[in-house]
Motif scaffolding. Structure first.
Motif, PDB file in Angstrom:
ATOM      1  N   GLY A  45      24.924  24.863 -11.834  1.00  0.00           N
ATOM      2  CA  GLY A  45      25.666  26.103 -11.983  1.00  0.00           C
ATOM      3  C   GLY A  45      25.161  27.194 -11.068  1.00  0.00           C
ATOM      4  O   GLY A  45      23.955  27.293 -10.799  1.00  0.00           O
ATOM      5  N   TRP A  46      26.102  28.033 -10.593  1.00  0.00           N
ATOM      6  CA  TRP A  46      25.778  29.149  -9.697  1.00  0.00           C
ATOM      7  C   TRP A  46      26.489  30.399 -10.197  1.00  0.00           C
ATOM      8  O   TRP A  46      27.710  30.396 -10.362  1.00  0.00           O
ATOM      9  CB  TRP A  46      26.227  28.851  -8.268  1.00  0.00           C
ATOM     10  CG  TRP A  46      25.592  27.632  -7.676  1.00  0.00           C
ATOM     11  CD1 TRP A  46      26.008  26.339  -7.789  1.00  0.00           C
ATOM     12  CD2 TRP A  46      24.401  27.598  -6.891  1.00  0.00           C
ATOM     13  NE1 TRP A  46      25.161  25.485  -7.123  1.00  0.00           N
ATOM     14  CE2 TRP A  46      24.156  26.240  -6.555  1.00  0.00           C
ATOM     15  CE3 TRP A  46      23.517  28.572  -6.423  1.00  0.00           C
ATOM     16  CZ2 TRP A  46      23.075  25.837  -5.795  1.00  0.00           C
ATOM     17  CZ3 TRP A  46      22.430  28.176  -5.661  1.00  0.00           C
ATOM     18  CH2 TRP A  46      22.218  26.829  -5.346  1.00  0.00           C
ATOM     19  N   VAL A  47      25.713  31.459 -10.445  1.00  0.00           N
ATOM     20  CA  VAL A  47      26.298  32.741 -10.843  1.00  0.00           C
ATOM     21  C   VAL A  47      26.738  33.475  -9.587  1.00  0.00           C
ATOM     22  O   VAL A  47      25.912  33.819  -8.738  1.00  0.00           O
ATOM     23  CB  VAL A  47      25.288  33.596 -11.630  1.00  0.00           C
ATOM     24  CG1 VAL A  47      25.926  34.933 -12.013  1.00  0.00           C
ATOM     25  CG2 VAL A  47      24.807  32.856 -12.866  1.00  0.00           C
ATOM     26  N   VAL A  48      28.025  33.702  -9.463  1.00  0.00           N
ATOM     27  CA  VAL A  48      28.541  34.386  -8.275  1.00  0.00           C
ATOM     28  C   VAL A  48      28.839  35.861  -8.557  1.00  0.00           C
ATOM     29  O   VAL A  48      28.934  36.658  -7.626  1.00  0.00           O
ATOM     30  CB  VAL A  48      29.790  33.671  -7.721  1.00  0.00           C
ATOM     31  CG1 VAL A  48      29.438  32.266  -7.278  1.00  0.00           C
ATOM     32  CG2 VAL A  48      30.913  33.619  -8.731  1.00  0.00           C
ATOM     33  N   GLU A  49      28.987  36.212  -9.834  1.00  0.00           N
ATOM     34  CA  GLU A  49      29.147  37.617 -10.223  1.00  0.00           C
ATOM     35  C   GLU A  49      28.536  37.784 -11.605  1.00  0.00           C
ATOM     36  O   GLU A  49      28.585  36.869 -12.435  1.00  0.00           O
ATOM     37  CB  GLU A  49      30.626  38.027 -10.292  1.00  0.00           C
ATOM     38  CG  GLU A  49      31.350  38.074  -8.974  1.00  0.00           C
ATOM     39  CD  GLU A  49      32.810  38.489  -9.132  1.00  0.00           C
ATOM     40  OE1 GLU A  49      33.168  38.997 -10.229  1.00  0.00           O
ATOM     41  OE2 GLU A  49      33.588  38.289  -8.184  1.00  0.00           O
TER      42      GLU A  49
END
Length: 385
Positions: free
Chosen positions: A121-125
């Motif tokens: 998972g990657w938090v983009v905002e």
């Protein structure tokens, strides 16, 4: 979704719920030991919008399951799949996206997350999670199109998630609601509507992840990277010349495989073979048999319960934990008796199954020896204290 009698529209742990004047009320007295669910009787949903009014007590914890599956093999009425969390006391959880009995937290509240094809998972905002008072009515909304998930509370977006993980995501499933383990609580739902969106949208398999995106640390720390609860369904399978073959996702369980069986296992995706057989019971070179089939060989050998140490159970479970669709594993002994004992420990500690269900599965796999069963159960109990 809330018309008529409760049993007309819902099934599962109905004793936890009442339906009064269009309000679905779930209560617990604090003695619940596992999360409990009721499931809507409507057909599984694919793309949809869901809206519902929610009231939860100050210490309450619930969730709206969607695109989920009922898994009786994990326990009575257990649901596995996506969940919009309802936890008013904890803003970073309230309205987040969780995967019950799966990859767990996918997107905290007030985050936009991309889960890539490898399950990372990657938090983009991200922003400060909004707060919503407990013991008051709030309007929740869930919209899912393809693999794009969005949640709102009172018109404020609480979660946005793009699920690019083909091995983890679900594109169809059932709707349900939950009462959670923990202190006494009450949860109320009303004005519950679901709208199917047609035609359905194919999932997007690629998305650019910004260079400044934050890599998510898995729930429980990096030791859980790439892991999900080991709760794939246990089913009968076949390998030529091999007895007692079962499969649970990327893990195969069996008696002694033949050369033909090993070749078939390799073709099916197995890369690692783990034997539990002791050397004194063999009249052939089992390591050569496996390596000649082009497979990785591991031996954790024991003959009976006297030789089944905690260290050996732990070593086998670690090897099974590394199995995934691209690196499947085959665990075997002579008759699957010892395999069934190991399976009990693995299924409880890595799959969060109940001990009773795990014992039942162990016997299904091939466990016959009560002393082996006792050793596996004791191992589990020591680690669940």
């Amino acid at each position: 979704m809330l018309e008529g009698n409760l049993a007309d529209s819902w099934e599962g742990s109905l004793n936890d719920w009442t339906l009064e004047n269009g309000v679905l009320i779930g209560t617990t007295d604090g003695s619940v030991k596992v999360n409990r669910f009721i499931t809507s009787k409507i057909a599984p949903v694919e793309d949809f919008e869901l809206e519902i009014d929610v009231w939860v007590s100050a210490r309450g914890n619930s969730g709206i399951q969607y695109r989920s599956e009922v898994r009786e093999d994990l326990g009575p009425n257990v649901m596995v799949g996506y969940q919009c969390d309802v936890v008013a006391a904890t803003p970073k959880y309230n309205g987040m996206l969780y995967e019950e009995r799966g990859r767990r937290i996918l997107c905290h509240t007030a985050e936009k997350v991309v889960t890539d094809a490898d399950g990372q998972g990657w938090v983009v905002e991200s922003s400060e999670p909004p707060k919503f008072a407990p013991e008051a009515w709030h309007r929740y909304k869930v919209r899912v199109v393809g693999n794009h998930h969005q949640h709102w509370i009172d018109g404020q977006k609480t979660a946005e998630h793009f699920d690019l993980d083909p091995n983890g995501r679900s594109l169809s499933g059932r709707i349900g609601v939950q009462v959670h383990v923990g202190p006494p609580m009450e949860i109320r739902y009303r004005n519950f509507f679901v709208k199917r969106l047609t035609p359905t949208t194919p999932p997007s398999d690629s998305m650019e992840i910004p260079a400044d995106a934050k890599k998510i640390v898995p729930q429980g720390g990096w030791k859980n990277a790439g892991k999900r609860d080991a709760n794939h369904k246990l089913v009968k399978a076949e390998l030529p010349g091999t007895r007692k073959v079962h499969r649970a996702g990327p893990i195969w369980l069996a008696g002694q495989p033949t050369a033909e069986g090993l070749a078939a296992a390799k073709k099916a995706g197995v890369k690692r073979v783990i034997t539990l057989r002791s050397e004194r019971e063999l009249d052939f070179d089992d390591e050569a048999l496996v390596k000649n089939a082009g497979l990785e060989f591991h031996a954790i050998r024991f003959g009976g319960h006297q030789q089944l140490t905690d260290e050996k159970i732990h070593a086998v479970c670690q090897l099974l934990q590394a199995a995934d669709p691209d690196n499947q594993a085959l665990l075997h002994c002579a008759s699957a008796n010892r395999v069934g004992a190991i399976w009990i420990a693995y299924r409880v500690l890595d799959g969060r199954q109940t001990l009773e269900n795990a014992i039942q599965e162990g016997k299904q796999v091939g466990l016959l020896d009560p002393d082996l069963e006792k050793a596996a159960v004791e191992y589990v109990k020591q680690r669940k204290r």
